[in-house]
Design a protein around this motif. Structure first.
Motif, short mmCIF file in Angstrom:
data_model
loop_
_atom_site.label_atom_id
_atom_site.label_comp_id
_atom_site.label_asym_id
_atom_site.label_seq_id
_atom_site.Cartn_x
_atom_site.Cartn_y
_atom_site.Cartn_z
N THR A 18 1.00 -1.12 -0.14
CA THR A 18 0.01 -0.24 0.03
C THR A 18 0.92 1.20 -0.02
O THR A 18 0.42 2.29 -0.30
N ASN A 19 2.09 1.12 0.25
CA ASN A 19 3.01 2.33 0.16
C ASN A 19 3.53 2.42 -1.01
O ASN A 19 4.12 1.72 -1.58
N ARG A 20 2.93 3.41 -1.82
CA ARG A 20 3.57 3.60 -3.02
C ARG A 20 4.78 4.81 -3.28
O ARG A 20 5.20 5.23 -4.49
N GLY A 21 5.13 5.21 -2.07
CA GLY A 21 6.31 6.22 -1.99
C GLY A 21 5.90 7.55 -2.34
O GLY A 21 6.82 8.11 -2.70
N GLU A 26 -0.87 6.71 4.00
CA GLU A 26 -1.73 5.69 3.13
C GLU A 26 -3.03 6.05 3.35
O GLU A 26 -3.61 6.49 3.87
N SER A 27 -3.55 5.87 1.84
CA SER A 27 -4.94 6.12 1.62
C SER A 27 -5.75 5.32 2.38
O SER A 27 -5.53 3.84 2.27
N LYS A 28 -6.98 5.56 2.60
CA LYS A 28 -8.00 4.83 3.07
C LYS A 28 -9.13 4.62 2.25
O LYS A 28 -9.90 3.99 2.24
N GLY A 29 -9.29 5.23 1.18
CA GLY A 29 -10.04 5.14 0.07
C GLY A 29 -10.12 6.28 -0.86
O GLY A 29 -9.17 7.24 -0.80
N GLU A 38 -16.01 11.10 -11.57
CA GLU A 38 -14.63 11.68 -11.12
C GLU A 38 -14.20 11.04 -9.86
O GLU A 38 -15.23 10.31 -9.25
N ARG A 39 -12.94 10.90 -9.44
CA ARG A 39 -12.45 10.37 -8.45
C ARG A 39 -11.48 11.29 -7.77
O ARG A 39 -10.55 11.92 -8.41
N LEU A 40 -11.44 11.39 -6.45
CA LEU A 40 -10.60 12.20 -5.77
C LEU A 40 -10.11 11.14 -4.59
O LEU A 40 -10.60 10.92 -3.79
N LEU A 41 -8.80 11.15 -4.39
CA LEU A 41 -8.31 10.23 -3.40
C LEU A 41 -8.33 11.11 -1.97
O LEU A 41 -8.16 12.53 -2.00
N ASP A 42 -8.41 10.28 -0.97
CA ASP A 42 -8.97 10.87 0.27
C ASP A 42 -7.73 11.62 0.97
O ASP A 42 -7.97 12.87 1.69
N LEU A 43 -6.31 11.44 0.39
CA LEU A 43 -5.53 12.37 0.84
C LEU A 43 -5.36 13.65 0.12
O LEU A 43 -4.70 14.78 0.65
N GLY A 67 -10.44 -4.86 -0.94
CA GLY A 67 -9.17 -5.81 -1.14
C GLY A 67 -8.16 -5.42 0.08
O GLY A 67 -8.37 -4.22 0.63
N SER A 68 -7.17 -6.00 -0.07
CA SER A 68 -5.97 -5.63 1.02
C SER A 68 -4.93 -4.55 0.39
O SER A 68 -4.04 -4.38 1.15
N THR A 69 -5.13 -4.03 -0.93
CA THR A 69 -4.16 -3.33 -1.42
C THR A 69 -4.55 -1.84 -1.17
O THR A 69 -3.30 -1.17 -1.31
N GLY A 70 -5.54 -1.41 -0.67
CA GLY A 70 -5.55 -0.05 0.05
C GLY A 70 -6.19 0.87 -1.29
O GLY A 70 -6.36 2.03 -1.11
N CYS A 71 -6.11 0.33 -2.26
CA CYS A 71 -6.44 1.11 -3.52
C CYS A 71 -8.15 1.26 -3.60
O CYS A 71 -8.61 0.14 -3.55
N ALA A 72 -8.54 2.24 -3.93
CA ALA A 72 -10.08 2.31 -4.05
C ALA A 72 -10.36 2.28 -5.46
O ALA A 72 -11.50 2.74 -5.68
#
Length: 73
Positions: A18-21, A26-29, A38-43, A67-72
């Motif tokens: 989940t750490n993309r550097g 870490e994003s939660k969704g 449209e999509r906006l990352l929670d961060l 899923g366990s990847t943390g990707c929404a």
């Protein structure tokens, strides 16, 4: 065993970390506008209230991947 080591290293590098550097944590969704797609990352959103869609100005919906990847996505 050079080929086996190469394959092992490649598989380890393609793990579902989940750490993309990007240094933002870490994003939660993500927030989604299903009408506009449209999509906006929670961060990228400030505060706890759902943001308005940049395209239609309607409130966006928070979703997260089961899923366990943390990707929404």
């Amino acid at each position: 065993m050079g080929l086996l080591d190469t394959i092992t290293a490649a598989l380890a590098a393609s793990s579902s970390s989940t750490n993309r550097g990007d240094g933002r944590g870490e994003s939660k969704g993500a927030y989604w506008c299903h009408d506009c797609e449209e999509r906006l990352l929670d961060l990228d959103v400030e505060g706890d209230d759902p943001p308005a869609c940049p395209a239609c100005d309607e409130p966006m919906t928070f979703e997260r991947s089961p899923g366990s990847t943390g990707c929404a996505c």
